[in-house]
Design a protein around this motif. Structure first.
Motif, short mmCIF file in Angstrom:
data_model
loop_
_atom_site.label_atom_id
_atom_site.label_comp_id
_atom_site.label_asym_id
_atom_site.label_seq_id
_atom_site.Cartn_x
_atom_site.Cartn_y
_atom_site.Cartn_z
N ALA A 110 50.13 -42.09 21.57
CA ALA A 110 49.11 -43.06 22.14
C ALA A 110 49.80 -43.24 23.48
O ALA A 110 49.02 -43.34 24.73
CB ALA A 110 49.42 -44.41 21.59
N THR A 155 37.91 -42.75 20.42
CA THR A 155 39.11 -42.96 19.97
C THR A 155 39.39 -42.06 18.56
O THR A 155 38.49 -42.36 17.82
CB THR A 155 39.74 -44.42 19.72
OG1 THR A 155 39.44 -45.20 20.94
CG2 THR A 155 40.98 -44.55 19.31
N LEU A 167 44.06 -46.86 20.89
CA LEU A 167 44.32 -46.20 19.70
C LEU A 167 45.13 -47.07 18.84
O LEU A 167 45.11 -47.01 17.74
CB LEU A 167 45.39 -45.14 20.33
CG LEU A 167 44.65 -43.85 20.87
CD1 LEU A 167 45.73 -43.35 21.98
CD2 LEU A 167 44.44 -43.15 19.73
N TYR A 185 49.14 -43.41 16.64
CA TYR A 185 48.58 -44.47 17.09
C TYR A 185 49.07 -45.67 18.02
O TYR A 185 48.61 -46.45 18.88
CB TYR A 185 47.75 -45.21 15.85
CG TYR A 185 46.61 -44.22 15.57
CD1 TYR A 185 45.63 -44.33 16.27
CD2 TYR A 185 46.72 -43.48 14.24
CE1 TYR A 185 44.34 -43.55 15.60
CE2 TYR A 185 45.71 -42.83 13.56
CZ TYR A 185 44.52 -42.81 14.37
OH TYR A 185 43.42 -42.08 13.83
#
Length: 582
Positions: free
Chosen positions: A230, A129, A249, A225
């Motif tokens: 994402a 990630t 994320l 994120y």
């Protein structure tokens, strides 16, 4: 311990080395410095300085710009480690290292009981990630003078308007084109409609990546994120056998760490703690070397001195393979970096011949005294007192070779930095043990080594870091040894030929500029030797006795390092001009 002569270069020759443009700033001016591997990134950082940004803003801008123009080495699909010294003398260490997705497990790269390194190096299972965006945003929030959106603008502009392909980028595209073609979005983003790698000197655009930068600028890191990026990543991973999800994320967090602080010949060495191995082992190697009159040894017998340094490297990397990992998950002994343990290790070294190192050492109280739970480097400093070291990476060239469709983002292959199976070498030939095995949420061990050196009064002397996998650690060691012990100027310290040893394989690697007689002597000491294809890339900024700066990029690549005196009043933003191929 024996004491070496005080040969650190500023005490002897700094004033003579400074050009007029590097002189100390007048009261109405400020002096700024930056060094990167690409002129466009350095120019972007200078423009941010001119707009009133500090060294923190400049370094973040350079890192984000490198993600566009030098995207085979780093980018927002990867991670970073950041070390900053503030004007108040405090240190901030931000861990933007990637994390293993929640579905990851220690046996995920085994097939029929056999390790499959190809799965950890290429494709949907190779990526951790990403942490770079979170780390840069956190640093900007804490210490930046300009809005984070302003720092994304130069990279976005170059991605949209186009930039000249450097020789290093062209070489990486050419060598990885076949693998990139396995992934349609990667081929479209990086190779163009005809599927052929651009040549050095060609002008290319990265429109999808430019839009991604603009989205982050307008909507903040949450878009990356928890928003569009994402969602796009989750979709691609589900369709292609990956395990990273939108939840991975959304759950990512850049962490604040306590730097490793050690002493070497009266200077303080400030490095990064686990999951970096660099801070621990730079300190460990310097501790071992402190017992020798290294300046005298280099003057009298440079081959024997390099033999000594190689033996020190070998011992440190044996410990790295066994002890190092993410200290949030495993026990990493603090006393690996102690003077007492260094004396214990140094006692194994012979100045006359190579010694066998069959396994790791064992520092005192290793059960109790523990740490708390392909790459680029940017160095920046300003006369306000900020000193910045950022090392960023997607791991090997173009990381996993995956570009998330519609985003332009090259995803890392940092999962290969875990020990995918005990004893199985990764892409850099490094082996690892259980402490660095895969686990959900864990950060893989890193060689990134952002480092700041302070003088006897606690004032910064230099900031240094490097690219080059495990050679990062030994490049930082050489930068310190060459300046502190050998009295070299910063330029000569970075340019000097290097040797490298990482325990396994048991080989002293040497740059081809190493004199033939030294190579012959290393063989005579009992070392297996082999030429280095690449000695890595280091960037350094040093202070002169009058509080000016010298900025150095590694001559092994056409980067750019500069020092300028700027007016105290910020200037208006100006467009960036394309740079010639390097």
């Amino acid at each position: 311990m024996s004491k070496t002569r005080q040969t650190f270069w500023p005490l002897l020759a700094a004033a003579a080395l400074l050009a007029p443009s590097e002189a100390v700033a007048a009261p109405e001016e400020r002096t700024v410095a930056v060094a990167t591997v690409n002129p466009l990134a350095t120019d972007a950082a200078l423009e941010i300085y001119r707009q009133g940004g500090n060294a923190v803003d400049a370094a973040i801008t350079a890192a984000l710009t490198l993600g566009v123009v030098d995207g085979h080495n780093s980018g927002i699909g990867g991670g970073c480690l950041i070390l900053v010294r503030t004007p108040e003398g405090e240190f901030l260490a931000i861990d933007g290292r990637e994390t293993a997705p929640a579905a990851a497990n220690r046996d995920m790269y085994l097939r029929d009981g056999q390790a499959r390194p190809d799965l950890s190096q290429t494709g949907p299972l190779a990526s951790g990630t990403p942490g770079a965006v979170a780390a840069y945003a956190l640093l900007s929030e804490k210490l930046g003078a300009l809005p984070f959106a302003d720092l994304l603008a130069p990279g976005a502009q170059l991605a949209e308007d186009g930039f000249v392909v450097s020789r290093s980028l062209a070489s990486a595209l050419r060598s990885k084109a076949r693998t990139l073609r396995r992934f349609p979005a990667s081929a479209r983003e990086l190779l163009g409609d005809d599927g052929h790698a651009p040549a050095a000197g060609d002008t290319v655009t990265r429109p999808d990546l430019g839009r991604t930068y603009r989205k982050i600028a307008s909507e903040g890191p949450d878009w990356f994120y928890r928003g569009g990026f994402a969602q796009a990543t989750d979709k691609w991973m589900r369709e292609n056998g990956g395990i990273m999800t939108a939840s991975d994320l959304a759950g990512y967090e850049a962490k604040l760490r306590n730097p490793i602080r050690s002493e070497y010949r009266g200077r303080e060495i400030v490095g990064f703690p686990p999951p970096s191995s660099g801070g621990v082992h730079v300190a460990q190697m310097l501790n071992m070397l402190e017992g020798y009159e290294l300046d005298q040894l280099f003057a009298e017998d440079p081959a024997q001195a390099k033999h000594l340094v190689a033996e020190v490297m070998k011992l440190a990397f044996a410990d790295r393979a066994y002890w190092l990992g993410d200290s949030d998950f495993v026990d990493v002994p603090r006393r690996l970096a102690s003077k007492e343990y260094a004396r214990q290790l140094a006692a194994k070294i012979s100045l006359d011949h190579a010694t066998d190192v069959p396994a790791h050492g064992e520092p005192a109280q290793w059960r109790q005294d523990l740490f708390g739970r392909h790459t680029t480097h940017i160095a920046a400093a300003d006369s306000d007192g900020y000193w910045v070291a950022i090392t960023a990476t997607v791991n090997t060239s173009f990381g996993s070779k995956v570009v998330i469709p519609g985003t332009g983002v090259v995803m890392n292959n940092e999962m290969d930095d875990f020990a995918i199976h005990p004893g199985t070498p990764n892409a850099f030939g490094l082996v690892g043990a259980e402490n660095n095995s895969v686990a959900a949420g864990k950060r893989p061990l890193s060689s990134m080594s952002p480092t700041i050196v302070l003088d006897e009064r606690g004032e910064p002397l230099l900031t240094v870091g490097a690219a080059g996998g495990p050679k990062i650690i030994t490049q930082v060691l050489w930068a310190i040894v060459n300046t502190v012990d050998r009295g070299m100027s910063p330029n000569k310290a970075i340019a000097a030929p290097r040797v490298h040893h990482q325990w396994r394989p048991d080989v002293v690697s040497y740059e081809t500029a190493t004199p033939d007689e030294e190579v012959a002597r290393l063989k005579a000491f009992g070392h297996r030797v082999a030429p280095l294809g690449s000695g890595g890339r280091a960037q350094l900024i040093a202070r002169d006795p009058e509080n000016g700066f010298v900025a150095v990029y590694d001559p092994r690549i056409k980067g750019k390092a500069t020092v300028e005196n700027l007016p105290a009043t910020p200037a208006e933003a100006t467009p960036l001009e394309p740079a010639a191929a390097n």
